[in-house]
Design a protein around this motif. Structure first.
Motif, PDB file in Angstrom:
ATOM      1  N   THR A 278      13.787  43.508  -2.919  1.00 18.20           N
ATOM      2  CA  THR A 278      14.641  43.876  -4.177  1.00 18.20           C
ATOM      3  C   THR A 278      15.689  42.984  -4.784  1.00 18.20           C
ATOM      4  OG1 THR A 278      16.173  45.042  -2.929  1.00 18.20           O
ATOM      5  CG2 THR A 278      14.346  46.098  -3.763  1.00 18.20           C
ATOM      6  N   ASP A 279      15.709  41.580  -3.817  1.00 15.41           N
ATOM      7  CA  ASP A 279      16.380  40.418  -4.423  1.00 15.41           C
ATOM      8  C   ASP A 279      16.365  40.041  -5.732  1.00 15.41           C
ATOM      9  OD1 ASP A 279      15.940  40.111  -1.293  1.00 15.41           O
ATOM     10  OD2 ASP A 279      17.781  39.175  -1.696  1.00 15.41           O
ATOM     11  N   GLY A 280      17.310  39.492  -6.422  1.00 15.16           N
ATOM     12  CA  GLY A 280      17.396  38.816  -7.700  1.00 15.16           C
ATOM     13  C   GLY A 280      17.282  37.397  -7.494  1.00 15.16           C
ATOM     14  N   ALA A 281      16.201  36.594  -8.180  1.00 15.10           N
ATOM     15  CA  ALA A 281      16.209  35.144  -8.162  1.00 15.10           C
ATOM     16  C   ALA A 281      15.841  34.720  -9.428  1.00 15.10           C
ATOM     17  CB  ALA A 281      15.127  34.887  -6.928  1.00 15.10           C
ATOM     18  N   LEU A 282      16.170  33.431  -9.653  1.00 14.30           N
ATOM     19  CA  LEU A 282      16.074  32.962 -11.222  1.00 14.30           C
ATOM     20  C   LEU A 282      15.914  31.517 -10.970  1.00 14.30           C
ATOM     21  CD1 LEU A 282      16.505  34.323 -14.019  1.00 14.30           C
ATOM     22  CD2 LEU A 282      18.676  33.158 -14.003  1.00 14.30           C
TER      23      LEU A 282
ATOM     24  N   ALA B 244      10.286  31.968  -8.560  1.00 11.43           N
ATOM     25  CA  ALA B 244      11.416  32.184  -8.021  1.00 11.43           C
ATOM     26  C   ALA B 244      11.412  33.022  -6.855  1.00 11.43           C
ATOM     27  CB  ALA B 244      12.115  33.033  -9.058  1.00 11.43           C
ATOM     28  N   ILE B 245      10.449  33.801  -6.368  1.00  6.73           N
ATOM     29  CA  ILE B 245      10.663  34.462  -5.225  1.00  6.73           C
ATOM     30  C   ILE B 245      10.139  33.341  -3.828  1.00  6.73           C
ATOM     31  CG2 ILE B 245       9.816  36.179  -3.728  1.00  6.73           C
ATOM     32  CD1 ILE B 245      12.092  37.171  -5.483  1.00  6.73           C
ATOM     33  N   GLY B 246       9.084  32.579  -4.280  1.00  2.66           N
ATOM     34  CA  GLY B 246       8.614  31.711  -3.481  1.00  2.66           C
ATOM     35  C   GLY B 246       9.743  30.612  -2.920  1.00  2.66           C
ATOM     36  N   GLN B 247      10.444  30.240  -4.013  1.00  2.96           N
ATOM     37  CA  GLN B 247      11.597  29.238  -3.698  1.00  2.96           C
ATOM     38  C   GLN B 247      12.582  29.812  -2.940  1.00  2.96           C
ATOM     39  OE1 GLN B 247      12.681  26.734  -7.257  1.00  2.96           O
ATOM     40  NE2 GLN B 247      10.690  26.689  -7.935  1.00  2.96           N
ATOM     41  N   LEU B 248      12.884  31.089  -3.400  1.00  2.00           N
ATOM     42  CA  LEU B 248      14.192  31.761  -2.662  1.00  2.00           C
ATOM     43  C   LEU B 248      13.563  31.657  -0.885  1.00  2.00           C
ATOM     44  CD1 LEU B 248      16.569  33.436  -2.471  1.00  2.00           C
ATOM     45  CD2 LEU B 248      15.376  35.288  -3.080  1.00  2.00           C
ATOM     46  N   MET B 249      12.453  32.281  -0.929  1.00  6.48           N
ATOM     47  CA  MET B 249      11.900  32.247   0.533  1.00  6.48           C
ATOM     48  C   MET B 249      12.173  31.043   1.065  1.00  6.48           C
ATOM     49  SD  MET B 249      11.093  35.458   1.167  1.00  6.48           S
ATOM     50  CE  MET B 249      12.456  35.975   0.172  1.00  6.48           C
TER      51      MET B 249
ATOM     52  N   GLY C 238      20.981  38.123  -6.569  1.00  4.46           N
ATOM     53  CA  GLY C 238      21.435  39.565  -5.961  1.00  4.46           C
ATOM     54  C   GLY C 238      20.613  39.686  -4.858  1.00  4.46           C
ATOM     55  N   LEU C 239      21.457  40.323  -3.960  1.00  3.68           N
ATOM     56  CA  LEU C 239      21.210  40.507  -2.553  1.00  3.68           C
ATOM     57  C   LEU C 239      20.255  41.900  -2.470  1.00  3.68           C
ATOM     58  CD1 LEU C 239      21.167  39.731   0.381  1.00  3.68           C
ATOM     59  CD2 LEU C 239      23.328  41.195   0.743  1.00  3.68           C
ATOM     60  N   GLY C 240      19.116  41.645  -1.844  1.00  3.06           N
ATOM     61  CA  GLY C 240      18.309  42.935  -1.794  1.00  3.06           C
ATOM     62  C   GLY C 240      17.791  43.478  -0.602  1.00  3.06           C
ATOM     63  N   GLN C 241      17.076  44.350  -0.648  1.00  4.08           N
ATOM     64  CA  GLN C 241      16.496  44.849   0.967  1.00  4.08           C
ATOM     65  C   GLN C 241      15.259  44.171   0.947  1.00  4.08           C
ATOM     66  OE1 GLN C 241      17.235  49.033   0.336  1.00  4.08           O
ATOM     67  NE2 GLN C 241      18.159  49.091   2.184  1.00  4.08           N
ATOM     68  N   ARG C 242      14.860  43.972   2.167  1.00  2.94           N
ATOM     69  CA  ARG C 242      13.602  43.291   2.358  1.00  2.94           C
ATOM     70  C   ARG C 242      12.806  43.870   3.395  1.00  2.94           C
ATOM     71  NH1 ARG C 242      17.002  37.935   2.891  1.00  2.94           N
ATOM     72  NH2 ARG C 242      18.088  38.275   0.750  1.00  2.94           N
ATOM     73  N   PHE C 243      11.658  44.414   3.571  1.00  5.55           N
ATOM     74  CA  PHE C 243      10.737  44.981   4.215  1.00  5.55           C
ATOM     75  C   PHE C 243       9.489  44.436   4.450  1.00  5.55           C
ATOM     76  CE2 PHE C 243      14.100  48.217   2.759  1.00  5.55           C
ATOM     77  CZ  PHE C 243      14.465  48.740   4.199  1.00  5.55           C
ATOM     78  N   ALA C 244       8.822  44.710   5.440  1.00  4.17           N
ATOM     79  CA  ALA C 244       7.323  44.232   5.612  1.00  4.17           C
ATOM     80  C   ALA C 244       6.876  45.096   6.740  1.00  4.17           C
ATOM     81  CB  ALA C 244       7.499  42.814   5.831  1.00  4.17           C
ATOM     82  N   GLY C 245       5.438  45.309   6.709  1.00  9.17           N
ATOM     83  CA  GLY C 245       4.681  46.320   7.592  1.00  9.17           C
ATOM     84  C   GLY C 245       3.337  45.764   7.685  1.00  9.17           C
ATOM     85  N   SER C 246       2.891  45.919   8.691  1.00 13.22           N
ATOM     86  CA  SER C 246       1.652  45.594   8.920  1.00 13.22           C
ATOM     87  C   SER C 246       0.568  46.381   8.374  1.00 13.22           C
ATOM     88  CB  SER C 246       1.471  45.393  10.660  1.00 13.22           C
ATOM     89  OG  SER C 246      -0.194  45.557  10.922  1.00 13.22           O
ATOM     90  N   LEU C 247      -0.431  45.805   7.727  1.00  9.95           N
ATOM     91  CA  LEU C 247      -1.449  46.622   7.047  1.00  9.95           C
ATOM     92  C   LEU C 247      -2.586  46.670   8.164  1.00  9.95           C
ATOM     93  CD1 LEU C 247      -1.803  44.988   3.832  1.00  9.95           C
ATOM     94  CD2 LEU C 247      -0.888  47.289   4.104  1.00  9.95           C
ATOM     95  N   ARG C 248      -2.724  45.914   9.288  1.00  7.35           N
ATOM     96  CA  ARG C 248      -3.885  46.019  10.203  1.00  7.35           C
ATOM     97  C   ARG C 248      -3.514  46.163  11.633  1.00  7.35           C
ATOM     98  NH1 ARG C 248      -8.648  46.885   9.340  1.00  7.35           N
ATOM     99  NH2 ARG C 248      -9.035  47.037   7.048  1.00  7.35           N
ATOM    100  N   HIS C 249      -2.930  44.864  12.333  1.00  7.15           N
ATOM    101  CA  HIS C 249      -2.927  44.854  13.660  1.00  7.15           C
ATOM    102  C   HIS C 249      -1.730  45.543  14.248  1.00  7.15           C
ATOM    103  CE1 HIS C 249      -5.939  41.655  14.046  1.00  7.15           C
ATOM    104  NE2 HIS C 249      -5.771  41.566  12.758  1.00  7.15           N
ATOM    105  N   ARG C 250      -0.649  46.084  13.526  1.00 10.73           N
ATOM    106  CA  ARG C 250       0.568  46.482  14.003  1.00 10.73           C
ATOM    107  C   ARG C 250       1.253  45.444  15.034  1.00 10.73           C
ATOM    108  NH1 ARG C 250       1.350  50.074  10.370  1.00 10.73           N
ATOM    109  NH2 ARG C 250      -0.526  50.783   9.613  1.00 10.73           N
ATOM    110  N   GLY C 251       1.243  44.278  14.854  1.00  6.31           N
ATOM    111  CA  GLY C 251       1.948  43.462  15.749  1.00  6.31           C
ATOM    112  C   GLY C 251       3.535  43.502  15.377  1.00  6.31           C
TER     113      GLY C 251
END
Ligand code: PAF
Length: 294
Positions: free
Chosen positions: A125-129, A12-17, A140-153
């Motif tokens: 935190t989006d909901g997807a079915l 569901a999340i892959g298809q939503l993306m 459901g509309l959620g909040q989406r966050f991402a952060g670098s684990l390495r390169h800080r680009g």
């Protein structure tokens, strides 16, 4: 033409993306398992407003992964390493690889074992079915966050285009999500109840113990999370998603493996290393493991 975004994991999340990217004019390709087929499939995203957005997605085998502007790994936690590792020889060290699963463990392991790659972790935190082959409903509309684990680009453009915000302390956000999942998911799976039921008074002693134990484990890792804060967060999410069946309950009901190892298993492993007693998380771990399909 711009490179596509490759999505590993067609749930569901892959298809939503894929749908959200297509709405922004960014091509998404979905990478299937080895032995799958290269083909173009019709997809449909039902938006939050109830509109149907139709688009086409190339489904490719891991061998056919094209040069991509980013790789989004949307599998379950227990599949992430196996799904991502064979693709690493096909992506440059600059390509952002974004891990979006629940729980903790695979993010740290992959970033440690393959330091030459540009690892990111994210949470949404989006909901997807899923609604059958190629159809997904954004519930459901959620909040989406991402952060670098390495390169800080910089935040990958494709993620920014679909509403992700950059979080320079993504580990702490992942710990917060872990706390929510460690309080809600095992109990809903064990009691076969929707998330909201956990706000009933009879669950409070267990939730309090889980929060106390987790706060001690977090402190041992230098993660600032108070027991009160964990409990309040768990209860808030249980209330906000009261009608939801957690992903772990859905997995158990469908006879699929669960993400218990990356949730309670992660907590118990850290606790063991640090010599901290976590009997309530251990009990959840043992009991959910015992639900595993034989
Ligand atoms: O795994 C889940 O189900 C979700 O992360 C959450 C937030 C517990 C809501 O159901």
């Amino acid at each position: 033409m711009a490179e596509p975004v490759a999505i590993v994991g067609g749930g569901a999340i892959g298809q939503l993306m894929a749908g959200l990217l297509a709405q922004q004019g960014i091509e998404a390709v979905i990478i299937g398992r080895p032995g799958s087929h290269n083909e173009v499939r019709a997809h449909q995203l039902t938006t939050l407003e109830g509109e149907r957005f139709h688009h086409k997605v190339r489904h490719l085998t891991p061998d056919a992964l094209p040069p991509s502007q980013a790789l989004l790994v949307t599998t379950k936690a227990y599949q992430a390493q196996e799904a991502a590792t064979p693709l690493l020889s096909k992506v440059t060290g600059d390509t952002p690889i974004v891990l979006l699963h629940n729980g903790l463990g695979p993010q740290q392991t992959l970033a440690r074992d393959f330091p030459e790659h540009n690892w990111w972790a994210g949470t949404l935190t989006d909901g997807a079915l899923r609604q059958g082959q190629g159809a997904v409903k954004h519930t459901g509309l959620g909040q989406r966050f991402a952060g670098s684990l390495r390169h800080r680009g910089p935040l990958p453009e494709a993620l920014a285009a679909i509403g992700f915000e950059r979080d320079d302390n993504i580990e702490l956000r992942l710990w917060h999500k872990l706390a929510v999942n460690a309080l809600i998911n095992p109990l809903t799976a064990l009691h076969r109840c929707p998330n909201g039921e956990l706000t009933q008074a009879r669950y409070l002693p267990t939730l309090t113990r889980l929060s106390d134990e987790l706060a001690r484990v977090a402190a041992s890792q230098g993660v600032p999370m108070e027991a009160q804060e964990i409990l309040a967060l768990g209860l808030k999410v249980a209330e906000a998603t009261a009608q939801n069946r957690s992903s772990m309950l859905s997995d158990v009901e469908a006879g699929r493996p669960t993400e218990i190892e990356a949730i309670s298993g992660f907590v118990v492993a850290l606790a063991d290393d640090a010599g901290i007693e976590v009997p309530t998380h251990r009990d959840n771990l043992d009991r959910v493991r015992a639900l595993r399909p034989s």
